[in-house]
Design a protein around this motif. Structure first.
Motif, PDB file in Angstrom:
ATOM      1  N   MET A 142       4.260 -29.027 -73.258  1.00 27.36           N
ATOM      2  CA  MET A 142       4.676 -28.811 -71.867  1.00 27.36           C
ATOM      3  C   MET A 142       3.862 -27.682 -71.243  1.00 27.36           C
ATOM      4  N   GLU A 143       3.797 -26.588 -71.970  1.00 26.03           N
ATOM      5  CA  GLU A 143       3.015 -25.424 -71.525  1.00 26.03           C
ATOM      6  C   GLU A 143       1.584 -25.820 -71.253  1.00 26.03           C
ATOM      7  N   LYS A 144       1.014 -26.478 -72.230  1.00 24.98           N
ATOM      8  CA  LYS A 144      -0.394 -26.855 -72.142  1.00 24.98           C
ATOM      9  C   LYS A 144      -0.614 -27.807 -70.964  1.00 24.98           C
ATOM     10  N   ALA A 145       0.262 -28.780 -70.846  1.00 27.05           N
ATOM     11  CA  ALA A 145       0.120 -29.764 -69.771  1.00 27.05           C
ATOM     12  C   ALA A 145       0.130 -29.074 -68.415  1.00 27.05           C
ATOM     13  N   ALA A 146       0.955 -28.038 -68.297  1.00 32.27           N
ATOM     14  CA  ALA A 146       1.049 -27.326 -67.017  1.00 32.27           C
ATOM     15  C   ALA A 146      -0.238 -26.566 -66.715  1.00 32.27           C
ATOM     16  N   ARG A 147      -0.993 -26.258 -67.753  1.00 30.57           N
ATOM     17  CA  ARG A 147      -2.188 -25.434 -67.563  1.00 30.57           C
ATOM     18  C   ARG A 147      -3.475 -26.227 -67.331  1.00 30.57           C
ATOM     19  N   ILE A 148      -3.497 -27.463 -67.801  1.00 27.47           N
ATOM     20  CA  ILE A 148      -4.734 -28.240 -67.695  1.00 27.47           C
ATOM     21  C   ILE A 148      -5.001 -28.590 -66.238  1.00 27.47           C
ATOM     22  N   GLU A 149      -6.201 -28.313 -65.789  1.00 23.56           N
ATOM     23  CA  GLU A 149      -6.567 -28.541 -64.388  1.00 23.56           C
ATOM     24  C   GLU A 149      -7.570 -29.685 -64.283  1.00 23.56           C
ATOM     25  N   TYR A 150      -7.472 -30.420 -63.198  1.00 25.96           N
ATOM     26  CA  TYR A 150      -8.493 -31.431 -62.944  1.00 25.96           C
ATOM     27  C   TYR A 150      -8.919 -31.444 -61.500  1.00 25.96           C
TER      28      TYR A 150
ATOM     29  N   ALA B  30      -2.823 -39.224 -61.849  1.00 28.11           N
ATOM     30  CA  ALA B  30      -3.459 -38.610 -60.688  1.00 28.11           C
ATOM     31  C   ALA B  30      -4.961 -38.881 -60.699  1.00 28.11           C
ATOM     32  N   VAL B  31      -5.547 -38.937 -61.884  1.00 27.47           N
ATOM     33  CA  VAL B  31      -6.988 -39.194 -61.982  1.00 27.47           C
ATOM     34  C   VAL B  31      -7.326 -40.590 -61.465  1.00 27.47           C
ATOM     35  N   TYR B  32      -6.755 -41.621 -62.085  1.00 28.10           N
ATOM     36  CA  TYR B  32      -7.128 -42.967 -61.642  1.00 28.10           C
ATOM     37  C   TYR B  32      -6.498 -43.317 -60.301  1.00 28.10           C
ATOM     38  N   GLY B  33      -5.378 -42.664 -59.994  1.00 29.89           N
ATOM     39  CA  GLY B  33      -4.762 -42.900 -58.694  1.00 29.89           C
ATOM     40  C   GLY B  33      -5.613 -42.377 -57.560  1.00 29.89           C
ATOM     41  N   ASP B  34      -6.060 -41.125 -57.681  1.00 27.06           N
ATOM     42  CA  ASP B  34      -6.861 -40.516 -56.615  1.00 27.06           C
ATOM     43  C   ASP B  34      -8.226 -41.178 -56.493  1.00 27.06           C
ATOM     44  N   LYS B  35      -8.841 -41.427 -57.644  1.00 27.34           N
ATOM     45  CA  LYS B  35     -10.215 -41.929 -57.614  1.00 27.34           C
ATOM     46  C   LYS B  35     -10.298 -43.397 -57.250  1.00 27.34           C
ATOM     47  N   GLY B 104     -14.308 -54.017 -63.171  1.00 28.94           N
ATOM     48  CA  GLY B 104     -13.181 -53.467 -63.910  1.00 28.94           C
ATOM     49  C   GLY B 104     -13.630 -52.659 -65.109  1.00 28.94           C
ATOM     50  N   LEU B 105     -14.608 -53.208 -65.811  1.00 27.55           N
ATOM     51  CA  LEU B 105     -15.139 -52.494 -66.970  1.00 27.55           C
ATOM     52  C   LEU B 105     -15.775 -51.178 -66.554  1.00 27.55           C
ATOM     53  N   SER B 106     -16.485 -51.188 -65.442  1.00 23.04           N
ATOM     54  CA  SER B 106     -17.146 -49.950 -65.029  1.00 23.04           C
ATOM     55  C   SER B 106     -16.119 -48.905 -64.600  1.00 23.04           C
ATOM     56  N   VAL B 107     -15.034 -49.373 -63.969  1.00 23.02           N
ATOM     57  CA  VAL B 107     -13.958 -48.445 -63.638  1.00 23.02           C
ATOM     58  C   VAL B 107     -13.333 -47.899 -64.920  1.00 23.02           C
ATOM     59  N   TYR B 108     -13.071 -48.807 -65.835  1.00 16.19           N
ATOM     60  CA  TYR B 108     -12.512 -48.386 -67.123  1.00 16.19           C
ATOM     61  C   TYR B 108     -13.414 -47.356 -67.789  1.00 16.19           C
ATOM     62  N   ASP B 109     -14.696 -47.639 -67.787  1.00 20.12           N
ATOM     63  CA  ASP B 109     -15.635 -46.729 -68.462  1.00 20.12           C
ATOM     64  C   ASP B 109     -15.771 -45.389 -67.747  1.00 20.12           C
ATOM     65  N   GLU B 110     -15.361 -45.350 -66.495  1.00 18.64           N
ATOM     66  CA  GLU B 110     -15.390 -44.072 -65.803  1.00 18.64           C
ATOM     67  C   GLU B 110     -14.091 -43.290 -66.008  1.00 18.64           C
ATOM     68  N   VAL B 111     -12.971 -44.007 -66.024  1.00 20.83           N
ATOM     69  CA  VAL B 111     -11.680 -43.323 -66.125  1.00 20.83           C
ATOM     70  C   VAL B 111     -11.365 -42.925 -67.561  1.00 20.83           C
ATOM     71  N   MET B 112     -11.706 -43.821 -68.468  1.00 18.92           N
ATOM     72  CA  MET B 112     -11.265 -43.616 -69.856  1.00 18.92           C
ATOM     73  C   MET B 112     -11.735 -42.297 -70.456  1.00 18.92           C
ATOM     74  N   PRO B 113     -12.988 -41.896 -70.247  1.00 18.27           N
ATOM     75  CA  PRO B 113     -13.406 -40.612 -70.813  1.00 18.27           C
ATOM     76  C   PRO B 113     -12.581 -39.447 -70.276  1.00 18.27           C
ATOM     77  N   ALA B 115      -9.412 -39.642 -69.320  1.00 14.10           N
ATOM     78  CA  ALA B 115      -8.108 -39.732 -69.985  1.00 14.10           C
ATOM     79  C   ALA B 115      -8.205 -39.200 -71.415  1.00 14.10           C
ATOM     80  N   ARG B 116      -9.246 -39.629 -72.082  1.00 10.40           N
ATOM     81  CA  ARG B 116      -9.499 -39.160 -73.448  1.00 10.40           C
ATOM     82  C   ARG B 116      -9.641 -37.654 -73.482  1.00 10.40           C
ATOM     83  N   ASP B 117     -10.401 -37.148 -72.546  1.00  9.16           N
ATOM     84  CA  ASP B 117     -10.643 -35.715 -72.474  1.00  9.16           C
ATOM     85  C   ASP B 117      -9.339 -34.975 -72.213  1.00  9.16           C
ATOM     86  N   TYR B 118      -8.542 -35.539 -71.337  1.00  9.36           N
ATOM     87  CA  TYR B 118      -7.253 -34.920 -71.056  1.00  9.36           C
ATOM     88  C   TYR B 118      -6.413 -34.856 -72.316  1.00  9.36           C
ATOM     89  N   GLU B 119      -6.345 -35.971 -73.002  1.00  9.66           N
ATOM     90  CA  GLU B 119      -5.551 -36.009 -74.234  1.00  9.66           C
ATOM     91  C   GLU B 119      -6.080 -34.988 -75.239  1.00  9.66           C
TER      92      GLU B 119
END
Lengths: 150, 150
Positions: A142-150, B30-35, B104-113, B115-119
């Motif tokens: 939760m803490e971490k999620a609140a801190r990550i910026e995009y 928010a990432v794929y929604g905004d973009k 769709g694939l190009s969108v996926y290939d742009e968003v997925m990294p 999402a991965r990075d966020y995780e």
DNA sequence: TAATATTAGTTGTAGATGCAACTATTTATC
DNA sequence: GATAAATAGTTGCATCTACAACTAATATTA
């Protein structure tokens, strides 16, 4: 090239957490939903008012993280069903003072043991240490999620 | 007697999981929604089609746990935006065959990294062992939740 | 093979949800 | 103390969501 492999949806933490959260919240919501036709936001507001009687709608928002228009409408429904009472603050006439009614308390006292029991069953296979670890990780994430910026 | 004490909302596992899940899913949405103005169900369907091209809407339902009317409408939107393609199964003409389009694939290939990075960022403070423990507990709780009857 | 049941997908509809605009009241600033 | 800014709560509205009813195709049973 079709067929992307790694990080499948099933292994994706946001997705996994969403499934778990929905399964658990849904199971409990079925209890108060079926028995008393209470929605999830309504139930959360009742829980908060059981714990903190005589707080304002605004403080309910802060404590439940429910959006204020939803709180406003949920409060209206709970009032109409006489599950809560509302007074207006003498010193600040914008401010409401909310608390569970007698009826609301009795509903709370009937539902809460079931919710508690559900949680206890759910967690019964975790040792005390595991549960502590799990809760600790939730806090850290939760803490971490609140801190990550995009 | 007002003011019930134990098991406050803040300590209630369903509530805590719900907050965490919303925070995490919301941040990625928010990432794929905004973009790309893609909704969460749409994104999940795209993820599944990236992993399993040429499956039917029905199998999308099973794999994403998204309700079939939502899948139907999400597929319609994705088709209109040419993010996926649909053929009909020759052998069973009720059945659709869905896959990501080039776009769709190009969108996926742009968003997925992202999402991965966020995780990855989210989990960066957990050791490999902690992460394994956490995932294991999610699995056990999922299992348990599915078994509890009321 | 005719009647029935099942399955895949779509659509109708009611209610939930969340943002933004609004009213009313209180607080801050000049 | 008048004006502006902030706060508490309500309401309008567009969108999302889920259940159930529906259509069309296939599978099952007699």
């Amino acid at each position: 090239m079709q067929h992307r492999k790694p990080l499948q949806l099933e292994a994706f933490l946001p997705y996994r957490l969403s499934l778990l959260s929905n399964a658990i919240s849904g199971a409990i919501a079925a209890v108060y939903g079926d028995k008393f036709a209470i929605s999830m936001p309504e139930w959360r507001i009742m829980m908060i008012l059981a714990e903190y009687p005589d707080i304002s709608a605004d403080e309910v928002c802060r404590r439940t993280k429910i959006e204020k228009s939803m709180v406003s409408r949920a409060v209206a429904r709970l009032l109409k069903r006489h599950l809560i009472n509302r007074d207006m603050d003498e010193k600040d006439r914008r401010r409401s003072i909310l608390r569970l009614s007698e009826t609301g308390l009795s509903v709370y006292d009937e539902v809460m043991p079931i919710a508690r029991d559900y949680e206890a069953k759910l967690l019964s296979d975790l040792s005390a240490g595991e549960l502590e670890t799990f809760n600790d990780m939730i806090d850290r994430l939760m803490e971490k999620a609140a801190r990550i910026e995009y």
